[in-house]
Scaffold this motif. Structure first.
Motif, mmCIF file in Angstrom:
data_model
loop_
_atom_site.group_PDB
_atom_site.id
_atom_site.type_symbol
_atom_site.label_atom_id
_atom_site.label_comp_id
_atom_site.label_asym_id
_atom_site.label_seq_id
_atom_site.Cartn_x
_atom_site.Cartn_y
_atom_site.Cartn_z
ATOM 1 N N VAL A 143 0.751 -1.233 0.051
ATOM 2 C CA VAL A 143 0.030 0.111 -0.101
ATOM 3 C C VAL A 143 0.830 1.172 0.105
ATOM 4 C CG1 VAL A 143 -1.917 1.238 1.284
ATOM 5 C CG2 VAL A 143 -2.028 -1.211 1.300
ATOM 6 N N ILE A 144 0.820 2.024 -1.060
ATOM 7 C CA ILE A 144 1.589 3.198 -1.393
ATOM 8 C C ILE A 144 0.544 4.275 -1.671
ATOM 9 C CG2 ILE A 144 3.705 2.091 -1.975
ATOM 10 C CD1 ILE A 144 3.021 2.901 -4.855
ATOM 11 N N GLY A 145 1.180 5.475 -1.999
ATOM 12 C CA GLY A 145 0.603 6.702 -2.319
ATOM 13 C C GLY A 145 0.561 7.752 -1.314
ATOM 14 N N LYS A 146 -0.615 8.497 -1.422
ATOM 15 C CA LYS A 146 -0.561 9.880 -0.532
ATOM 16 C C LYS A 146 -1.771 9.879 0.319
ATOM 17 C CE LYS A 146 1.231 12.481 -4.401
ATOM 18 N NZ LYS A 146 1.117 13.579 -5.277
ATOM 19 N N SER A 147 -1.680 10.672 1.572
ATOM 20 C CA SER A 147 -2.652 10.599 2.455
ATOM 21 C C SER A 147 -2.730 11.993 3.259
ATOM 22 C CB SER A 147 -2.428 9.562 3.776
ATOM 23 O OG SER A 147 -1.202 10.049 4.348
ATOM 24 N N ALA A 148 -3.917 12.513 3.242
ATOM 25 C CA ALA A 148 -4.376 13.727 3.600
ATOM 26 C C ALA A 148 -3.837 13.998 5.153
ATOM 27 C CB ALA A 148 -5.739 14.253 3.581
ATOM 28 N N LEU A 149 -3.757 15.258 5.556
ATOM 29 C CA LEU A 149 -3.430 15.477 6.928
ATOM 30 C C LEU A 149 -4.473 15.092 7.981
ATOM 31 C CD1 LEU A 149 -1.096 16.789 8.742
ATOM 32 C CD2 LEU A 149 -2.015 18.751 8.596
ATOM 33 N N LEU A 156 15.926 22.560 -3.646
ATOM 34 C CA LEU A 156 15.952 21.550 -4.338
ATOM 35 C C LEU A 156 17.060 20.401 -4.095
ATOM 36 C CD1 LEU A 156 14.834 22.937 -7.805
ATOM 37 C CD2 LEU A 156 13.320 21.299 -6.391
ATOM 38 N N GLU A 157 18.256 20.744 -3.767
ATOM 39 C CA GLU A 157 19.403 19.992 -3.295
ATOM 40 C C GLU A 157 18.952 19.069 -1.971
ATOM 41 O OE1 GLU A 157 23.419 21.759 -4.657
ATOM 42 O OE2 GLU A 157 22.487 22.896 -3.080
ATOM 43 N N VAL A 158 18.264 19.880 -1.098
ATOM 44 C CA VAL A 158 17.911 19.041 0.135
ATOM 45 C C VAL A 158 16.787 18.028 -0.353
ATOM 46 C CG1 VAL A 158 16.918 18.985 2.507
ATOM 47 C CG2 VAL A 158 18.660 20.845 1.555
ATOM 48 N N TRP A 159 15.776 18.544 -0.962
ATOM 49 C CA TRP A 159 14.474 17.723 -1.495
ATOM 50 C C TRP A 159 14.952 16.680 -2.397
ATOM 51 C CZ3 TRP A 159 9.918 16.823 0.493
ATOM 52 C CH2 TRP A 159 9.026 15.956 -0.358
ATOM 53 N N SER A 160 16.208 16.758 -3.007
ATOM 54 C CA SER A 160 16.512 15.775 -3.794
ATOM 55 C C SER A 160 17.064 14.419 -2.966
ATOM 56 C CB SER A 160 17.726 16.159 -4.629
ATOM 57 O OG SER A 160 18.236 15.209 -5.504
ATOM 58 N N ASP A 161 17.742 14.583 -1.989
ATOM 59 C CA ASP A 161 18.133 13.701 -1.001
ATOM 60 C C ASP A 161 16.953 12.956 -0.448
ATOM 61 O OD1 ASP A 161 20.582 14.316 -1.737
ATOM 62 O OD2 ASP A 161 21.083 15.481 -0.055
ATOM 63 N N ILE A 162 15.991 13.455 -0.207
ATOM 64 C CA ILE A 162 14.883 13.141 0.616
ATOM 65 C C ILE A 162 13.815 12.064 -0.484
ATOM 66 C CG2 ILE A 162 12.865 13.552 1.953
ATOM 67 C CD1 ILE A 162 14.042 16.112 3.023
ATOM 68 N N HIS A 163 13.801 12.842 -1.709
ATOM 69 C CA HIS A 163 12.979 12.270 -2.658
ATOM 70 C C HIS A 163 13.877 11.007 -3.244
ATOM 71 C CE1 HIS A 163 10.661 12.327 -6.678
ATOM 72 N NE2 HIS A 163 10.186 11.591 -5.756
ATOM 73 N N PHE A 164 15.004 10.913 -3.178
ATOM 74 C CA PHE A 164 15.783 9.769 -3.580
ATOM 75 C C PHE A 164 15.718 8.598 -2.684
ATOM 76 C CE2 PHE A 164 20.191 7.487 -3.442
ATOM 77 C CZ PHE A 164 19.915 6.760 -4.445
ATOM 78 N N ASP A 165 15.698 9.021 -1.545
ATOM 79 C CA ASP A 165 15.488 8.007 -0.324
ATOM 80 C C ASP A 165 14.038 7.188 -0.372
ATOM 81 O OD1 ASP A 165 18.062 7.942 0.690
ATOM 82 O OD2 ASP A 165 17.297 9.565 2.170
ATOM 83 N N TYR A 166 13.077 8.209 -0.661
ATOM 84 C CA TYR A 166 11.528 7.646 -0.806
ATOM 85 C C TYR A 166 11.454 6.703 -2.275
ATOM 86 C CZ TYR A 166 6.720 7.930 -1.995
ATOM 87 O OH TYR A 166 5.260 7.705 -2.459
ATOM 88 N N ALA A 167 12.213 7.192 -3.101
ATOM 89 C CA ALA A 167 11.952 6.439 -4.647
ATOM 90 C C ALA A 167 12.897 5.147 -4.292
ATOM 91 C CB ALA A 167 12.619 7.217 -5.663
ATOM 92 N N LYS A 168 13.916 4.942 -3.585
ATOM 93 C CA LYS A 168 14.434 3.511 -3.399
ATOM 94 C C LYS A 168 13.696 2.528 -3.009
ATOM 95 C CE LYS A 168 18.301 5.102 -1.132
ATOM 96 N NZ LYS A 168 19.517 4.933 -0.355
ATOM 97 N N ILE A 169 13.118 2.947 -1.796
ATOM 98 C CA ILE A 169 12.104 2.216 -1.187
ATOM 99 C C ILE A 169 10.931 1.744 -1.913
ATOM 100 C CG2 ILE A 169 10.858 1.550 1.027
ATOM 101 C CD1 ILE A 169 13.888 1.990 1.265
ATOM 102 N N LEU A 170 10.366 2.811 -2.682
ATOM 103 C CA LEU A 170 9.156 2.466 -3.567
ATOM 104 C C LEU A 170 9.573 1.652 -4.611
ATOM 105 C CD1 LEU A 170 6.498 3.735 -3.702
ATOM 106 C CD2 LEU A 170 7.235 5.146 -5.125
ATOM 107 N N LEU A 171 10.823 1.696 -5.188
ATOM 108 C CA LEU A 171 11.293 0.730 -6.249
ATOM 109 C C LEU A 171 11.414 -0.606 -5.858
ATOM 110 C CD1 LEU A 171 12.618 0.130 -8.991
ATOM 111 C CD2 LEU A 171 14.612 0.870 -8.182
ATOM 112 N N MET A 172 11.910 -0.814 -4.399
ATOM 113 C CA MET A 172 12.063 -2.137 -3.839
ATOM 114 C C MET A 172 10.664 -2.616 -3.751
ATOM 115 S SD MET A 172 13.606 -3.111 -0.210
ATOM 116 C CE MET A 172 11.971 -2.169 0.537
ATOM 117 N N LEU A 173 9.690 -2.001 -3.483
ATOM 118 C CA LEU A 173 8.076 -2.479 -3.164
ATOM 119 C C LEU A 173 7.733 -2.971 -4.712
ATOM 120 C CD1 LEU A 173 6.485 -0.129 -0.745
ATOM 121 C CD2 LEU A 173 7.614 -2.180 -0.228
#
Length: 920
Positions: A40-46, A122-139
């Motif tokens: 189960v992936i995706g987005k959730s509201a606050l 964008l540099e800070v967000w790039s590192d965070i987004h990269f960690d998120y994409a790696k786990i998403l690719l694994m799933l």
């Protein structure tokens, strides 16, 4: 037959904890069977942060994950995966939390504040987004079904970019997956493809406002009717419409293709893959919610079925039983007969995966799809291997290159920025090097660097600007220091050395490769010799000896070698190993301050214009009374046209002290040291008994007083601005007290003038005329006299000087004064000489100059440590002041801007009159 009951707490796991924990111990509690994996992936509201937990709870008819709200989003990786192995349904559910969840994103943004001070967003967000994409690719590589949840009923187009990036990352990671999974017991097809199948993606939307009333209760999926309508309900029509839209978007963007094995995932061709919840997973009206619950419990037994249906539509009211037949989950058993059920929607895909597998290939010539179910033990070993590789930074080169490649594929913004900045960098570097001198100062380097950064900022874009701007600075700095760096040592006038970086003979630098040469600022100064009769060009000095001694010694040999000169005391070495003294500056009283404080100054205060003259030095001995009377008579009969008015004269009282009286100076006299010398110039804070190596002052006699004519001014002094080459007359009335010392004058034995007779009752008095000039000189060789601290001397059209010297002698004179020469770039002139024409009278004119070259705190400089200098009678004397003043803390550079007189000044009390000495 009922399924066995398992302890749910033992079957829940966290992926990161499982990787770092004891996997064998966990596998002992797990039944060894083939399972279907649902992520189960995706987005959730606050306002619905637990929507993913609600989706799994709806599927299993019971709550599994009770997430602690304080721990959500606080993982160090910003991404977390929680899992649950449901034994009866032979399913493993994985729930991913990451930056697409609003609560996790909120906590992440709070932690980004410190990093944003150094890096761009964008540099800070790039590192965070990269960690998120790696786990998403694994799933995507270990799951059979992917559930993409979204808080609103619309397809988010940002998923298209994400899916395409993940597919690019997956294709690059296949070879790396083979290395990571080579030690596991998976099949050869799984190892070659890097995944057990092409996962099927289902899209689940939280809710739609079309199916909610104002009180927060949901409207039935069939439009509110009790009876089933022949037509499709609006909710079903919306789901089918969304399916068509999503399928067209994914096909047009080539995210999915006819062959599922060539895509990141697939969607079923003949099954529903979109589900919209008709009820909200959270309560908006708590009062209405509890009133509905009370009303449902109070209804009649005949309405019991209807009340149970309503309870099911409310959040967190879930069924507590499920029935499994032959190991296959039956969603219709034990539940209502509603057609719109998420459990029914999901388990039709799970049951298909457990029985036949997925074959989502379409087209004219379909190819059989690859699909494999893994046993629990093999699957847990596989996910732990992949998780360790994704969560941690690999040490081997292949792993690092893989991480860099997938990061480049994911960060298109950063990639574009790097390409743009790399293209602009040579242009900015060329702007720095355009018309660059052979060597230049640090200020010029910073100016050129600012211009290069401006050119770079005009064309560069994106988050890589800061990194490439830093590289531009380093490149320009490297270019400047590789042969273009200027020496930049300041001269004593405040100018930089213009030679390349070098070292001098007396400098011991670590850089032995630097050339040896003298400092040179390429600035020429036109200066005048000691006596003022010759001007010559000099180099800008870099040490005090060259400034105050060497130049004047050279000009002395050419001009004023034969003139009478008063030598100032300097250091006389008694040994070969003489050395400069170690100085720790301590404020000391000025010479003769003891006497000046003890002497009577009432006569100076009672002067006609308040001229502040110090009391004269006391001398001993007898004088010839007859010659004195003759000189007094001669002075009183001089031409009255050359004297000033009676109220413009200063009065000096000369008192004679008995020679047997002890001198108060004798106890303070010390012999100068002959082994240690003063490293700088003599000043008020210098240590006693130390003398400098050379004299920075000069006092010469040009000749008799007749050399100066008050009618025509100075004629043999070059460089004077017209109308300023005159000395100022200083008329002083000298009154003789001490009747016992001068009995002939008191008894009136010699004829006196009428004026003297009128004053005989107060004692004999006579006038002396002294001519004084305070000369300023600028670096261009312009010279002029001042008649007051704030005024340049000017004569009338007939050549007559109206001013007198009372303001010059009774006030502090500025050390620097704006040069009145006509120039596009005005500059300050410096007080360089004091001209004194002494009278033919039985008195001595004394001078004791004291200069404060900088604002407080600053020591006072003077030429001698003895008594004031006595000038001979009827002579023309010139005192040359230092060109530069230097103390133990370094030189006092000349000020560029005009300053108040009290800041840099020649102290008043420089001029005085003492009794003429005569031998018996």
């Amino acid at each position: 037959m009922a399924a066995p009951i398992y302890e749910e707490s033992c079957l829940r796991f966290n992926l990161l904890e499982l990787i770092n924990g004891d996997l064998k111990k966990f596998l002992e509690t797990v039944k060894k069977e083939k399972v279907c994996v649902i992520s189960v992936i995706g987005k959730s509201a606050l306002n619905a942060s637990q929507f993913k937990e609600h989706v799994i709870a709806e599927a299993l008819n019971r709550h599994i994950f009770q997430t602690d709200e304080e721990k959500r989003g606080k993982s160090t990786t910003k991404c977390d995966v929680n899992g649950y192995y449901d034994v009866p349904s032979r399913s493993i559910f994985l729930q991913m939390q990451g930056i697409n969840d609003s609560d996790v994103l909120l906590n992440t943004c709070r932690e980004m504040e410190d990093e944003l001070k150094v890096k761009s967003f964008l540099e800070v967000w790039s590192d965070i987004h990269f960690d998120y994409a790696k786990i998403l690719l694994m799933l995507f590589c270990i799951s059979h079904i992917i559930i993409v949840v979204h808080p609103t009923v619309c397809f988010d187009l940002s998923y298209v970019y994400l899916f395409r990036s993940l597919e690019t990352m997956r294709l690059r990671a296949v070879s790396w997956f083979r290395e990571v999974l080579s030690s596991t017991e998976i099949s050869n097809d799984w190892l070659q493809n890097g995944r057990p199948c092409s996962p099927r993606v289902l899209f689940v939307f939280q809710s739609s406002s079309l199916f909610h009333s104002n009180d927060g209760n949901s409207i039935a999926a069939d439009g509110g009717s009790r009876f089933k309508s022949k037509k499709q309900s609006p909710l079903k029509r919306l789901e089918h419409s969304l399916e068509d839209q999503i399928y067209r978007i994914l096909r047009k963007s080539r995210v999915i293709t006819n062959v599922s094995g060539n895509s990141l995932f697939a969607v079923p061709a003949n099954q529903e893959f979109v589900y919209i919840f008709s009820s909200k997973p959270y309560i908006t009206d708590f009062v209405g919610f509890f009133l509905t619950q009370i009303r449902s419990h109070c209804q009649m037994a005949s309405d019991l079925d209807s009340s149970e249906s309503k309870l099911k539509s409310q959040p967190n009211i879930l069924k507590t039983s499920s029935i499994y037949e032959n190991g296959i989950f039956d969603p219709s058993a034990g539940s209502d007969n509603s057609e719109h059920s998420f459990s029914k929607f999901l388990f039709q895909h799970i049951n298909l995966a457990l029985s036949k597998g997925f074959d989502d290939n379409v087209g004219r010539y379909p190819v059989p799809a690859y699909f494999e179910l893994a046993s629990t033990h093999i699957w847990f070993e596989t996910i732990c291997k992949l998780g360790a590789a994704f969560y941690t930074e690999p040490k081997e080169s292949k792993g690092r290159s893989f991480h860099q490649s997938i990061k480049a594929a994911l960060d298109t913004d950063v990639k574009f920025s790097e390409g743009r900045c790399a293209k602009v960098l040579p242009l900015a570097s060329a702007a720095y090097q355009d018309n660059l001198p052979t060597h230049y100062t640090d200020d010029y380097h910073q100016t050129r660097l600012a211009h290069a950064l401006h050119v770079f900022s005009l064309h560069a874009r994106g988050p890589a600007i800061q990194r490439f701007a830093k590289q531009l600075k380093e490149d320009c700095e490297r270019l400047w220091k590789s042969g273009h760096q200027m020496c930049e040592v300041l001269s004593l006038t405040g100018n930089h050395c213009m030679n390349p970086l070098h070292r001098t003979d007396d400098e011991l630098l670590e850089e032995k490769t630097l050339p040896i040469m003298s400092h040179c600022s390429q600035m020429k100064i036109l200066s005048t010799c000691d006596c003022g009769r010759k001007q010559a060009t000099r180099d800008d000095p870099f040490d005090v000896k060259a400034a105050n001694y060497d130049f004047y010694v050279l000009q002395r040999n050419l001009c004023c070698r034969d003139l009478e000169r008063i030598e100032f005391p300097v250091f006389q070495a008694s040994t070969v190993d003489s050395h400069p003294a170690r100085i720790s500056p301590i404020p000391l009283p000025l010479p003769n301050d003891v006497e000046e404080k003890s002497k009577d100054v009432k006569s100076a205060e009672n002067a006609s214009h308040g001229t502040n003259l110090s009391k004269p030095e006391l001398s001993e001995g007898n004088s010839d009374e007859n010659s004195l009377i003759n000189e007094i008579e001669q002075l009183t009969t001089e031409d009255q046209s050359q004297s000033q008015a009676e109220d413009e004269r200063d009065e000096i009282v000369i008192s004679i002290q008995d020679e047997t009286a002890p001198s108060r100076d004798r106890g303070l006299t010390r012999q100068p040291s002959t082994t240690e010398y003063l490293p700088g110039m003599l000043h008020s804070e210098s240590r006693p008994s130390l003398l400098p190596m050379f004299s920075s002052w000069s006092l010469v006699c040009l000749g008799p007083s007749s050399l100066y004519s008050h009618n025509i001014g100075l004629q043999d002094q070059p460089g004077f601005i017209p109308g300023t080459n005159y000395l100022l007359p200083w008329d002083v009335t000298v009154k003789l007290e001490q009747k016992e010392r001068w009995p002939a004058l008191w008894e009136g034995k010699r004829p006196l003038s009428l004026k003297a007779k009128k004053a005989i009752r107060d004692g004999p008095q006579f006038n002396v005329k002294i001519f004084i000039g305070v000369e300023y000189e600028c670096y261009r060789g312009h010279r002029f006299m001042c008649s007051a601290p704030d005024r340049v001397l000017r004569v009338t059209s007939t050549g007559h000087v109206k001013d007198n010297a009372s303001k010059v002698t009774g006030s502090d004179m500025p050390l620097y004064f704006p040069c009145p020469c006509r120039s596009s770039k005005p500059q300050n002139a410096q007080l360089m000489r004091i001209h004194v024409v002494t009278p033919k009278a039985p008195v001595h004119v004394t001078i004791h100059p004291k200069v404060q070259p900088a604002p407080d705190p600053c020591p006072v400089f003077f030429p001698t440590i003895n008594e004031p200098l006595k000038l001979s009678q009827s002579a023309y004397w010139v005192l040359r002041l230092p060109f530069v003043y230097e103390g133990e803390h370094g030189p006092y550079l000349p000020l560029r801007e005009p300053v108040p007189v009290t800041a840099c000044r020649l102290l008043k009390g420089t001029y005085n009159i003492a009794e003429q000495q005569s031998s018996r």
